[in-house]
Design a protein around this motif. Sequence first.
Motif, PDB file in Angstrom:
ATOM      1  N   LEU A  26     -21.489 -66.361 -45.869  1.00 52.76           N
ATOM      2  CA  LEU A  26     -20.871 -66.504 -44.550  1.00 52.76           C
ATOM      3  C   LEU A  26     -21.916 -66.384 -43.444  1.00 52.76           C
ATOM      4  O   LEU A  26     -21.945 -67.187 -42.514  1.00 52.76           O
ATOM      5  N   LEU A  27     -22.809 -65.416 -43.562  1.00 52.90           N
ATOM      6  CA  LEU A  27     -23.877 -65.281 -42.570  1.00 52.90           C
ATOM      7  C   LEU A  27     -24.798 -66.502 -42.577  1.00 52.90           C
ATOM      8  O   LEU A  27     -25.252 -66.952 -41.527  1.00 52.90           O
ATOM      9  N   ALA A  28     -25.071 -67.023 -43.764  1.00 54.23           N
ATOM     10  CA  ALA A  28     -25.915 -68.220 -43.859  1.00 54.23           C
ATOM     11  C   ALA A  28     -25.249 -69.405 -43.172  1.00 54.23           C
ATOM     12  O   ALA A  28     -25.917 -70.218 -42.525  1.00 54.23           O
ATOM     13  N   ARG A  29     -23.940 -69.510 -43.283  1.00 61.04           N
ATOM     14  CA  ARG A  29     -23.205 -70.608 -42.628  1.00 61.04           C
ATOM     15  C   ARG A  29     -23.245 -70.482 -41.114  1.00 61.04           C
ATOM     16  O   ARG A  29     -23.168 -71.473 -40.401  1.00 61.04           O
ATOM     17  N   PHE A  30     -23.326 -69.263 -40.615  1.00 60.67           N
ATOM     18  CA  PHE A  30     -23.394 -69.053 -39.176  1.00 60.67           C
ATOM     19  C   PHE A  30     -24.800 -69.310 -38.633  1.00 60.67           C
ATOM     20  O   PHE A  30     -24.993 -69.399 -37.436  1.00 60.67           O
ATOM     21  N   SER A  31     -25.785 -69.397 -39.495  1.00 60.19           N
ATOM     22  CA  SER A  31     -27.160 -69.573 -39.047  1.00 60.19           C
ATOM     23  C   SER A  31     -27.392 -71.011 -38.578  1.00 60.19           C
ATOM     24  O   SER A  31     -26.645 -71.916 -38.948  1.00 60.19           O
ATOM     25  N   PRO A  32     -28.443 -71.235 -37.807  1.00 55.51           N
ATOM     26  CA  PRO A  32     -28.730 -72.587 -37.340  1.00 55.51           C
ATOM     27  C   PRO A  32     -29.423 -73.469 -38.389  1.00 55.51           C
ATOM     28  O   PRO A  32     -29.722 -74.620 -38.117  1.00 55.51           O
ATOM     29  N   VAL A  62     -15.923 -73.306 -39.211  1.00 60.27           N
ATOM     30  CA  VAL A  62     -14.982 -73.374 -38.091  1.00 60.27           C
ATOM     31  C   VAL A  62     -15.648 -73.030 -36.750  1.00 60.27           C
ATOM     32  O   VAL A  62     -15.478 -73.779 -35.774  1.00 60.27           O
ATOM     33  N   PRO A  63     -16.427 -71.928 -36.634  1.00 64.23           N
ATOM     34  CA  PRO A  63     -17.044 -71.643 -35.331  1.00 64.23           C
ATOM     35  C   PRO A  63     -17.976 -72.748 -34.835  1.00 64.23           C
ATOM     36  O   PRO A  63     -17.995 -73.048 -33.643  1.00 64.23           O
ATOM     37  N   MET A  64     -18.722 -73.368 -35.736  1.00 65.11           N
ATOM     38  CA  MET A  64     -19.628 -74.439 -35.326  1.00 65.11           C
ATOM     39  C   MET A  64     -18.837 -75.651 -34.837  1.00 65.11           C
ATOM     40  O   MET A  64     -19.208 -76.275 -33.840  1.00 65.11           O
ATOM     41  N   ILE A  65     -17.746 -75.952 -35.495  1.00 69.28           N
ATOM     42  CA  ILE A  65     -16.904 -77.065 -35.054  1.00 69.28           C
ATOM     43  C   ILE A  65     -16.335 -76.776 -33.665  1.00 69.28           C
ATOM     44  O   ILE A  65     -16.361 -77.632 -32.773  1.00 69.28           O
ATOM     45  N   LEU A  66     -15.840 -75.544 -33.475  1.00 69.35           N
ATOM     46  CA  LEU A  66     -15.297 -75.167 -32.170  1.00 69.35           C
ATOM     47  C   LEU A  66     -16.378 -75.177 -31.096  1.00 69.35           C
ATOM     48  O   LEU A  66     -16.135 -75.611 -29.961  1.00 69.35           O
ATOM     49  N   MET A  97     -19.719 -70.808 -23.384  1.00 67.93           N
ATOM     50  CA  MET A  97     -20.437 -69.529 -23.209  1.00 67.93           C
ATOM     51  C   MET A  97     -20.140 -68.580 -24.364  1.00 67.93           C
ATOM     52  O   MET A  97     -21.040 -67.889 -24.857  1.00 67.93           O
ATOM     53  N   VAL A  98     -18.889 -68.545 -24.810  1.00 65.23           N
ATOM     54  CA  VAL A  98     -18.530 -67.726 -25.973  1.00 65.23           C
ATOM     55  C   VAL A  98     -19.276 -68.238 -27.204  1.00 65.23           C
ATOM     56  O   VAL A  98     -19.787 -67.453 -28.001  1.00 65.23           O
ATOM     57  N   GLY A  99     -19.381 -69.542 -27.358  1.00 66.20           N
ATOM     58  CA  GLY A  99     -20.108 -70.121 -28.487  1.00 66.20           C
ATOM     59  C   GLY A  99     -21.583 -69.762 -28.471  1.00 66.20           C
ATOM     60  O   GLY A  99     -22.160 -69.406 -29.489  1.00 66.20           O
ATOM     61  N   ILE A 100     -22.195 -69.840 -27.301  1.00 68.45           N
ATOM     62  CA  ILE A 100     -23.618 -69.492 -27.180  1.00 68.45           C
ATOM     63  C   ILE A 100     -23.827 -68.009 -27.455  1.00 68.45           C
ATOM     64  O   ILE A 100     -24.740 -67.626 -28.203  1.00 68.45           O
ATOM     65  N   LEU A 101     -22.962 -67.166 -26.893  1.00 68.58           N
ATOM     66  CA  LEU A 101     -23.055 -65.725 -27.131  1.00 68.58           C
ATOM     67  C   LEU A 101     -22.871 -65.396 -28.612  1.00 68.58           C
ATOM     68  O   LEU A 101     -23.622 -64.596 -29.179  1.00 68.58           O
ATOM     69  N   SER A 102     -21.901 -66.042 -29.259  1.00 69.03           N
ATOM     70  CA  SER A 102     -21.685 -65.775 -30.686  1.00 69.03           C
ATOM     71  C   SER A 102     -22.882 -66.223 -31.515  1.00 69.03           C
ATOM     72  O   SER A 102     -23.248 -65.564 -32.486  1.00 69.03           O
ATOM     73  N   SER A 103     -23.522 -67.326 -31.143  1.00 72.06           N
ATOM     74  CA  SER A 103     -24.715 -67.777 -31.864  1.00 72.06           C
ATOM     75  C   SER A 103     -25.843 -66.758 -31.758  1.00 72.06           C
ATOM     76  O   SER A 103     -26.535 -66.481 -32.741  1.00 72.06           O
ATOM     77  N   ILE A 104     -26.014 -66.187 -30.575  1.00 72.57           N
ATOM     78  CA  ILE A 104     -27.050 -65.169 -30.387  1.00 72.57           C
ATOM     79  C   ILE A 104     -26.732 -63.928 -31.216  1.00 72.57           C
ATOM     80  O   ILE A 104     -27.599 -63.404 -31.926  1.00 72.57           O
TER      81      ILE A 104
END
Length: 126
Positions: A26-32, A62-66, A97-104
Amino acid sequence: MDWARRNKYFILLSKGVERDGWKFVLLARFSPVPSYIINYTLAATEVGFVLDFLLPTIIGCVPMILQNTSIGSLAGAAYATASGSKKSQIWSYVFPMVGILSSILISLRIKKYSTQVSLDKSNTVD
């Protein structure tokens, strides 16, 4: 496979998958990192398919799509504001902004996680 087994990053990944399975995926999927690289790398580990790979992949995408959708919405709002065609909505700015913050935050969590796995690895070697 011999090269991968000697590579320190693959060893780190392999230990993370062995230790935490679905959490690591899951963490790997959230990575860039592009998903095709993650897919090839995880295929060389002992990750289980349904619970450790498939479900975290679905949830992790899902988060990347959103985020991508909200960036498109932001671009549309910026165009609408610049052309004066309609009043832009606040949500067009909040979601990106929520997406950018979550990526960080996710990137910081991945860094912390990889440091923990590295420290655990060095403690077991000693």
